[in-house]
Design a protein around this motif. Structure first.
Motif, PDB file in Angstrom:
ATOM      1  N   VAL A  37      23.465  68.321  96.289  1.00 31.74           N
ATOM      2  CA  VAL A  37      23.602  68.753  94.889  1.00 31.74           C
ATOM      3  C   VAL A  37      25.014  69.242  94.600  1.00 31.74           C
ATOM      4  N   ASP A  38      25.730  69.688  95.621  1.00 29.79           N
ATOM      5  CA  ASP A  38      27.126  70.104  95.427  1.00 29.79           C
ATOM      6  C   ASP A  38      28.025  68.927  95.044  1.00 29.79           C
ATOM      7  N   ASP A  39      27.550  67.707  95.258  1.00 28.69           N
ATOM      8  CA  ASP A  39      28.313  66.504  94.919  1.00 28.69           C
ATOM      9  C   ASP A  39      28.073  66.032  93.490  1.00 28.69           C
ATOM     10  N   ALA A  40      27.216  66.699  92.751  1.00 27.02           N
ATOM     11  CA  ALA A  40      26.799  66.212  91.435  1.00 27.02           C
ATOM     12  C   ALA A  40      27.981  65.926  90.504  1.00 27.02           C
ATOM     13  N   ALA A  41      28.897  66.853  90.362  1.00 28.49           N
ATOM     14  CA  ALA A  41      30.033  66.641  89.450  1.00 28.49           C
ATOM     15  C   ALA A  41      30.913  65.491  89.935  1.00 28.49           C
ATOM     16  N   ALA A  42      31.177  65.438  91.232  1.00 27.84           N
ATOM     17  CA  ALA A  42      32.004  64.361  91.785  1.00 27.84           C
ATOM     18  C   ALA A  42      31.309  63.006  91.639  1.00 27.84           C
ATOM     19  N   LEU A  43      29.988  62.965  91.802  1.00 26.00           N
ATOM     20  CA  LEU A  43      29.247  61.716  91.623  1.00 26.00           C
ATOM     21  C   LEU A  43      29.291  61.251  90.168  1.00 26.00           C
ATOM     22  N   LEU A  44      29.222  62.182  89.245  1.00 25.30           N
ATOM     23  CA  LEU A  44      29.346  61.801  87.830  1.00 25.30           C
ATOM     24  C   LEU A  44      30.740  61.255  87.538  1.00 25.30           C
ATOM     25  N   ASP A  45      31.770  61.881  88.113  1.00 26.17           N
ATOM     26  CA  ASP A  45      33.135  61.367  87.949  1.00 26.17           C
ATOM     27  C   ASP A  45      33.253  59.961  88.542  1.00 26.17           C
ATOM     28  N   PHE A  46      32.642  59.773  89.715  1.00 22.82           N
ATOM     29  CA  PHE A  46      32.635  58.466  90.370  1.00 22.82           C
ATOM     30  C   PHE A  46      31.949  57.442  89.473  1.00 22.82           C
ATOM     31  N   LEU A  47      30.799  57.791  88.944  1.00 19.05           N
ATOM     32  CA  LEU A  47      30.038  56.895  88.075  1.00 19.05           C
ATOM     33  C   LEU A  47      30.848  56.508  86.843  1.00 19.05           C
ATOM     34  N   ARG A  48      31.504  57.478  86.232  1.00 20.65           N
ATOM     35  CA  ARG A  48      32.337  57.182  85.059  1.00 20.65           C
ATOM     36  C   ARG A  48      33.484  56.248  85.440  1.00 20.65           C
ATOM     37  N   ALA A  49      34.097  56.517  86.594  1.00 20.48           N
ATOM     38  CA  ALA A  49      35.232  55.699  87.033  1.00 20.48           C
ATOM     39  C   ALA A  49      34.814  54.261  87.307  1.00 20.48           C
ATOM     40  N   ILE A  50      33.782  54.069  88.108  1.00 17.63           N
ATOM     41  CA  ILE A  50      33.403  52.692  88.455  1.00 17.63           C
ATOM     42  C   ILE A  50      32.866  51.931  87.249  1.00 17.63           C
ATOM     43  N   SER A  51      32.279  52.649  86.309  1.00 12.12           N
ATOM     44  CA  SER A  51      31.736  52.000  85.115  1.00 12.12           C
ATOM     45  C   SER A  51      32.833  51.465  84.208  1.00 12.12           C
ATOM     46  N   SER A  52      34.019  52.009  84.326  1.00 15.15           N
ATOM     47  CA  SER A  52      35.130  51.519  83.508  1.00 15.15           C
ATOM     48  C   SER A  52      36.044  50.573  84.289  1.00 15.15           C
ATOM     49  N   GLU A  53      35.816  50.420  85.596  1.00 19.86           N
ATOM     50  CA  GLU A  53      36.671  49.571  86.430  1.00 19.86           C
ATOM     51  C   GLU A  53      36.204  48.115  86.507  1.00 19.86           C
ATOM     52  N   THR A  54      34.963  47.864  86.177  1.00 21.13           N
ATOM     53  CA  THR A  54      34.415  46.514  86.304  1.00 21.13           C
ATOM     54  C   THR A  54      33.381  46.264  85.214  1.00 21.13           C
TER      55      THR A  54
ATOM     56  N   GLU B  83      22.871  68.702  85.409  1.00 18.53           N
ATOM     57  CA  GLU B  83      21.533  69.061  85.895  1.00 18.53           C
ATOM     58  C   GLU B  83      20.700  67.817  86.182  1.00 18.53           C
ATOM     59  N   SER B  84      20.833  66.806  85.339  1.00 12.35           N
ATOM     60  CA  SER B  84      20.121  65.547  85.577  1.00 12.35           C
ATOM     61  C   SER B  84      20.626  64.885  86.851  1.00 12.35           C
ATOM     62  N   GLU B  85      21.915  64.954  87.080  1.00 17.25           N
ATOM     63  CA  GLU B  85      22.485  64.374  88.295  1.00 17.25           C
ATOM     64  C   GLU B  85      21.989  65.113  89.535  1.00 17.25           C
ATOM     65  N   LYS B  86      21.893  66.431  89.455  1.00 12.08           N
ATOM     66  CA  LYS B  86      21.354  67.210  90.580  1.00 12.08           C
ATOM     67  C   LYS B  86      19.904  66.813  90.858  1.00 12.08           C
ATOM     68  N   LYS B  87      19.141  66.625  89.796  1.00 10.98           N
ATOM     69  CA  LYS B  87      17.746  66.190  89.940  1.00 10.98           C
ATOM     70  C   LYS B  87      17.677  64.827  90.625  1.00 10.98           C
ATOM     71  N   TRP B  88      18.561  63.922  90.205  1.00 18.28           N
ATOM     72  CA  TRP B  88      18.602  62.587  90.796  1.00 18.28           C
ATOM     73  C   TRP B  88      18.922  62.680  92.289  1.00 18.28           C
ATOM     74  N   ILE B  89      19.870  63.522  92.650  1.00 16.12           N
ATOM     75  CA  ILE B  89      20.233  63.693  94.065  1.00 16.12           C
ATOM     76  C   ILE B  89      19.036  64.207  94.853  1.00 16.12           C
ATOM     77  N   LYS B  90      18.373  65.225  94.314  1.00 18.22           N
ATOM     78  CA  LYS B  90      17.200  65.785  94.999  1.00 18.22           C
ATOM     79  C   LYS B  90      16.084  64.755  95.126  1.00 18.22           C
ATOM     80  N   SER B  91      15.944  63.877  94.148  1.00 15.93           N
ATOM     81  CA  SER B  91      14.863  62.881  94.165  1.00 15.93           C
ATOM     82  C   SER B  91      15.044  61.862  95.284  1.00 15.93           C
ATOM     83  N   GLY B  92      16.232  61.792  95.855  1.00 10.93           N
ATOM     84  CA  GLY B  92      16.495  60.852  96.937  1.00 10.93           C
ATOM     85  C   GLY B  92      16.023  61.340  98.287  1.00 10.93           C
TER      86      GLY B  92
END
Length: 181
Positions: free
Chosen positions: A23-40, A55-64
């Motif tokens: 869950v500590d990666d949530a903000a970085a994962l959102l940044d990653f998602l935004r970056a890759i979504s604009s790269e291709t 909070e939704s991203e943290k939930k998604w991480i926990k759901s894994g």
């Protein structure tokens, strides 16, 4: 499922760390998602689409964190370079199947991250047992990705015609690819 941390040496001799996201990666994962979504143009989400909140991203991480799912984050010099996921079928009729997804930040393309991710996901499927095929979907015109998929043993299984809308409004096909284990 948790992934045991592992260092991977890339084609250029540098190393990356493969690990489970937290869950500590949530903000970085959102940044990653935004970056890759604009790269291709070959991802479902586009750069100007709506993204989850933290909070939704943290939930998604926990759901894994289940026995039916494995997520691996690739970290290079403190930055998320890629991530991947394999989801195992949970019903009797689909328990022999697993679906995977992989994304790598553009500046890390061609270094072997995607190949290493495929190898780890396939290894997880083999260790789990009972999985006889791994599946994925991709844009029909994403020949670069298809080259990797074919290298990893995937074959075209079906074409879903006009399945995806491009930024200019035209429709394109989606390929379903399968690797038999």
């Amino acid at each position: 499922m948790k992934f045991e941390e592992k260092k991977i040496t890339l084609k250029d001799g540098t190393t990356v760390l493969f690990r489970s996201p937290t869950v500590d990666d949530a903000a970085a994962l959102l940044d990653f998602l935004r970056a890759i979504s604009s790269e291709t143009d070959f991802l479902m989400r586009r750069g100007n689409d709506t993204f989850p909140d933290i909070e939704s991203e943290k939930k998604w991480i926990k759901s894994g964190d289940t026995e039916n799912n494995l997520r691996i984050l690739c970290e290079k010099d403190g930055e998320i370079a890629g991530n991947c996921e394999i989801m195992f079928g949970t019903l009797f009729r689909t328990s022999h199947r697993a679906t995977l997804a992989i994304a790598v930040r553009k500046k890390y393309w061609g270094l072997g991250i995607g190949t290493a991710m495929f190898e780890e996901l396939e290894k997880a499927a083999r260790v789990r047992g009972g999985v006889t095929q791994i599946e994925l979907e991709c844009f029909a015109d994403n020949t670069r990705a298809q080259g990797l998929y074919k290298k990893m043993g995937f074959e075209l299984d079906y074409v879903h015609h006009d399945a995806l809308r491009l930024a200019d409004g035209t429709l394109t096909d989606e390929y379903g690819m399968v690797k038999k284990l």
